[in-house]
Enzyme design. Structure first.
Site, PDB file in Angstrom:
ATOM      1  N   ASP A  40      48.304 -31.779  -8.359  1.00  0.00           N
ATOM      2  CA  ASP A  40      49.038 -33.014  -8.652  1.00  0.00           C
ATOM      3  C   ASP A  40      50.270 -32.740  -9.510  1.00  0.00           C
ATOM      4  OD1 ASP A  40      47.169 -34.783  -7.389  1.00  0.00           O
ATOM      5  OD2 ASP A  40      45.835 -34.492  -9.101  1.00  0.00           O
ATOM      6  N   ASP A  98      57.952 -40.765  -6.523  1.00  0.00           N
ATOM      7  CA  ASP A  98      57.034 -40.589  -7.655  1.00  0.00           C
ATOM      8  C   ASP A  98      57.689 -41.045  -8.957  1.00  0.00           C
ATOM      9  OD1 ASP A  98      54.609 -39.899  -8.832  1.00  0.00           O
ATOM     10  OD2 ASP A  98      55.212 -37.835  -9.201  1.00  0.00           O
ATOM     11  N   ASP A 117      52.678 -44.317  -2.683  1.00  0.00           N
ATOM     12  CA  ASP A 117      53.163 -44.925  -3.933  1.00  0.00           C
ATOM     13  C   ASP A 117      54.547 -45.551  -3.795  1.00  0.00           C
ATOM     14  OD1 ASP A 117      50.799 -43.987  -4.975  1.00  0.00           O
ATOM     15  OD2 ASP A 117      51.707 -42.426  -6.200  1.00  0.00           O
TER      16      ASP A 117
END
Length: 478
Positions: free
Chosen positions: A449, A256, A295
């Site tokens: 999140d 992330d 990601d």
């Protein structure tokens, strides 16, 4: 190996010859067939038998095995139990168990044909026992034999001492011959656990009816002390229901990197290789679906902010795809490709290629995001257009867990991805005949999140389930 001497050896030879004349190859075990008659030891250790220098007792829901004296060979102190059905030569199996010892040493486990144990062992594996309980999950293929009645053994001699070893959760299951089509619904997902613990509330009833009863991915990262235990429990539970387990591998270093609410991951490339290898081996030969590093490709450029090289990230992903292909050959792996509004398809395609997309079934899109399926599908088609000249067009899947109302927009777009208001659940998970191979709920609806958006600053960390966030997705409002 189990020793057979004198008259016993002669008798075994006669019996084997007689059985060979009349043997009918047993049918494939059902997907849910448990081939160990007692692996939990709740009240007894039967049908496990002590052989040689061992004693066996049930102790606090485990099988306790005491090695009575120092012996030279592993099989001089062992326990064994017959399987509940014969093995099927050429079929894949997984033996799983928890074990720990009063002293660290190398033990051996086998799955062997009972009539000819010394020469016909489908599995013979060393296991490194320590004083801490650890799950072992070992895939193997049954070898050919004339008599396929089998037994599981734990061979504990040859350590130079007299250890006390404890076993639990012993399981032997055959990998399904036909890949399951139904997706696994876990009763241990975050929303399912919360709904069960608060079952009398209206919120729990709504969450159970709208979220917890759906097939949702389970996420795996460095937060598990025993990764093999976590993966094996989940995959084994799915297999017992003849369902497909769905896993997210989420532990790449500098995870992330762009947003950092879910930061962390393995410490370095070597650590990540060890982690993904353990993850893949815990799946083994069983059928599964894996979304690899959400990601991970799209956010690689962000590692430059901390002085890292994006090319290192692509190389780690390439290695991960190679490990999964080798160690989990029946897993359908989808390398994550971000979302339709992040990186142009012509730029994403070469990044996927050098990250190992050729080793996978395909790519995933929109994980944890809100882009509509209608916008995502054309992006997937464009991406495949750019892949077709190198690795060829790939299958793809789309996360629809929160894209019912599409993305949120306001004057501060940089954080519109983080627990935004007014979003709704998207289409339920399903395998499709055209377009995306699957619509999935990869993101767990209701998992935060990060401490932002509806979660508020500093309130609900990333990955933490919130009934408030879940109800917002059900109702389409905060």
């Amino acid at each position: 190996m189990r020793k057979i001497v004198g008259k016993a050896a002669a008798l075994a030879t006669v019996l084997t010859a007689a059985l060979a004349t009349h043997l009918v190859v047993p049918p494939a075990a059902s997907a849910a067939a448990q081939l160990v008659g007692n692996g939990t030891f709740t009240t007894s250790t039967s049908p496990w038998a002590a052989i040689g220098q061992t004693t066996v007792t049930a102790e606090s829901g485990r099988m306790r095995v005491d090695v009575k004296s120092v012996v030279a060979n592993p099989w001089d102190a062992m326990v064994a139990a017959p399987t509940t059905a014969a093995l099927n030569p050429g079929k894949s199996y997984t033996l799983s168990f928890d074990a720990y010892s009063s002293a660290a040493f190398t033990a051996r486990t086998t799955v062997q044909y009972a009539a000819t144990p010394g020469s016909n062992q489908s599995l013979a594996a060393d296991v490194q026992l320590t004083t801490a309980s650890k799950r072992f999950s070992i895939p193997f293929t049954a070898t050919a034999a004339s008599n396929t009645a089998a037994e599981v053994t734990f061979q504990l001699g040859g350590s130079g001492g007299t250890p006390v070893v404890r076993f639990d959760n012993v399981s032997l299951m055959e990998t399904q011959t036909i890949r399951p089509t139904a997706l696994y619904v876990s009763g241990k997902s975050n929303p399912a656990r919360w709904a069960a613990e608060n079952s009398q509330t209206e919120e729990a009833k709504a969450i159970q009816a709208n979220i917890a009863n759906k097939p949702i991915f389970e996420w795996f990262g460095g937060w598990f002390m025993d990764l093999t235990l976590a993966v094996d429990d989940y995959v084994g539970a799915a297999q017992a229901q003849d369902r497909l387990p769905m896993l997210v591998a989420y532990n790449i270093p500098n995870r992330d990197a762009c947003a950092n609410h879910s930061g962390g991951g393995a410490g370095d490339a070597a650590g990540y290789h060890r982690w993904i290898t353990e993850f893949a081996r815990a799946i083994g030969n069983r059928h599964a679906i894996v979304v690899l590093e959400p990601d991970g490709v799209a956010a690689a450029e962000c590692v430059t902010r901390i002085g890292k090289d994006p090319e290192d990230q692509y190389r780690m992903l390439l290695d991960a795809t190679q490990v999964l292909r080798a160690q989990a050959p029946n897993a359908w792996v989808y390398l994550d490709a971000g979302n339709a509004t992040w990186i142009r398809a012509e730029d994403m395609a070469p990044r996927l290629v050098k990250s190992g997309i050729a080793n996978t079934r395909g790519f995933s899109l929109n994980v944890s995001n809100f882009i509509t399926t209608g916008v995502t599908e054309p992006y997937a088609v464009a991406l495949n257009g750019h892949l077709s000249g190198t690795v060829g067009a790939k299958k793809y899947v789309i996360d629809t867990s929160r894209n019912g109302n599409g993305p949120y927009t306001d004057p501060t777009p940089d954080d519109n991805w983080c627990n935004p208001p007014g979003r709704t659940l998207g289409a339920a998970p399903v395998k499709q005949a055209s377009g995306a191979e699957y619509l999935f709920w990869v993101k767990v609806p209701g998992d935060s999140d990060g401490p932002c958006g509806l979660a508020g600053p500093g309130q609900i960390p990333a990955g933490t389930f919130s009934p408030m966030l879940a109800m917002a997705l059900i109702n389409g409002s905060p």
